[in-house]
Design an enzyme around this catalytic site. Sequence first.
Site, mmCIF file in Angstrom:
data_model
loop_
_atom_site.group_PDB
_atom_site.id
_atom_site.type_symbol
_atom_site.label_atom_id
_atom_site.label_comp_id
_atom_site.label_asym_id
_atom_site.label_seq_id
_atom_site.Cartn_x
_atom_site.Cartn_y
_atom_site.Cartn_z
ATOM 1 N N GLY A 84 -7.488 12.292 -6.566
ATOM 2 C CA GLY A 84 -8.122 11.838 -5.328
ATOM 3 C C GLY A 84 -7.075 11.474 -4.296
ATOM 4 O O GLY A 84 -5.927 11.184 -4.634
ATOM 5 N N GLN A 133 -3.618 7.397 3.024
ATOM 6 C CA GLN A 133 -2.442 7.909 2.316
ATOM 7 C C GLN A 133 -1.731 9.017 3.089
ATOM 8 O O GLN A 133 -0.587 9.342 2.774
ATOM 9 C CB GLN A 133 -2.834 8.418 0.919
ATOM 10 C CG GLN A 133 -3.281 7.293 -0.013
ATOM 11 C CD GLN A 133 -3.640 7.839 -1.373
ATOM 12 O OE1 GLN A 133 -4.741 8.297 -1.596
ATOM 13 N NE2 GLN A 133 -2.694 7.821 -2.299
ATOM 14 N N CYS A 174 -1.379 6.700 -8.909
ATOM 15 C CA CYS A 174 -1.688 6.836 -7.486
ATOM 16 C C CYS A 174 -0.618 7.721 -6.853
ATOM 17 O O CYS A 174 0.575 7.533 -7.127
ATOM 18 C CB CYS A 174 -1.682 5.452 -6.839
ATOM 19 S SG CYS A 174 -2.018 5.476 -5.063
ATOM 20 N N LEU A 175 -1.023 8.656 -6.024
ATOM 21 C CA LEU A 175 -0.053 9.546 -5.378
ATOM 22 C C LEU A 175 0.889 8.771 -4.450
ATOM 23 O O LEU A 175 1.969 9.260 -4.127
ATOM 24 C CB LEU A 175 -0.775 10.644 -4.595
ATOM 25 C CG LEU A 175 -1.513 11.686 -5.452
ATOM 26 C CD1 LEU A 175 -2.347 12.611 -4.569
ATOM 27 C CD2 LEU A 175 -0.538 12.493 -6.296
ATOM 28 N N HIS A 232 -11.063 3.888 -7.097
ATOM 29 C CA HIS A 232 -9.664 3.876 -6.648
ATOM 30 C C HIS A 232 -9.572 4.268 -5.168
ATOM 31 O O HIS A 232 -8.890 3.607 -4.374
ATOM 32 C CB HIS A 232 -8.868 4.844 -7.528
ATOM 33 C CG HIS A 232 -7.420 4.963 -7.190
ATOM 34 N ND1 HIS A 232 -6.413 4.517 -8.020
ATOM 35 C CD2 HIS A 232 -6.788 5.487 -6.102
ATOM 36 C CE1 HIS A 232 -5.241 4.758 -7.439
ATOM 37 N NE2 HIS A 232 -5.433 5.350 -6.281
ATOM 38 N N GLU A 233 -10.277 5.342 -4.792
ATOM 39 C CA GLU A 233 -10.169 5.844 -3.414
ATOM 40 C C GLU A 233 -10.876 4.920 -2.422
ATOM 41 O O GLU A 233 -10.395 4.719 -1.309
ATOM 42 C CB GLU A 233 -10.720 7.271 -3.320
ATOM 43 C CG GLU A 233 -10.038 8.297 -4.224
ATOM 44 C CD GLU A 233 -8.521 8.276 -4.159
ATOM 45 O OE1 GLU A 233 -7.967 7.966 -3.094
ATOM 46 O OE2 GLU A 233 -7.881 8.551 -5.192
ATOM 47 N N HIS A 244 -8.646 2.174 -1.567
ATOM 48 C CA HIS A 244 -7.648 2.556 -0.553
ATOM 49 C C HIS A 244 -8.170 2.290 0.859
ATOM 50 O O HIS A 244 -7.414 1.904 1.747
ATOM 51 C CB HIS A 244 -7.305 4.050 -0.658
ATOM 52 C CG HIS A 244 -6.165 4.363 -1.575
ATOM 53 N ND1 HIS A 244 -4.909 3.842 -1.415
ATOM 54 C CD2 HIS A 244 -6.075 5.173 -2.663
ATOM 55 C CE1 HIS A 244 -4.102 4.301 -2.364
ATOM 56 N NE2 HIS A 244 -4.790 5.112 -3.132
#
Length: 181
Positions: free
Chosen positions: A46, A51, A89-90, A131-132, A135
């Site tokens: 995701g 991000q 996480c990216l 998670h997203e 963000h």
Amino acid sequence: MSVTPIRLLGDPVLRSPADPVVDFDKELRRLVRDLTETLLDARGAGLAAPQIGVGLRVFSFDVDDVIGHLINPVLHFPDEEEQDGPEGCLSIPGVYVDTKRRQNVVAKGFNRHGDPIQIVGSGLMARCAQHETDHLDGVLFVDRLDAARRKEAMKAIRESEWYNPEAPPLVKVSPHGVFGR
Ligand SMILES: [Zn+2]
């Protein structure tokens, strides 16, 4: 090609709550395309708009071979079931720590054309949606960890090649009270 650089922990954009999408216009559709292409390029599950430096409530996902996106997400939890497993996480590359999440989620929102949609997910899809959506509130998965796991995560972060002591990561403690209640 619209693969966009992914912001890393320490970048203030990751700590800024994102604004709801109001205009479902060409710009928004381009954002969704950029997000999705960047996500696929990075091979993540995701990716949220902050991000890639955009403060709008949009995320893309690629979970169990389903690629999609959700705009202005609102999460509902149909039961109390939890899951506990590795999360990454990216924006915090190479760091994976077991993180507790709800097992089942119904994520309501809109697609890029402004049509209402909902995603009924469990397991990885539910983890991704939580998670997203975090963000979009400026919350990162390391904020969701208990003290021992957070310590483990911070150690791994400090040892990471990308870690920048000039812009040290801010980790919030229990931003929303006890998670999973
Ligand atoms: Zn992330």
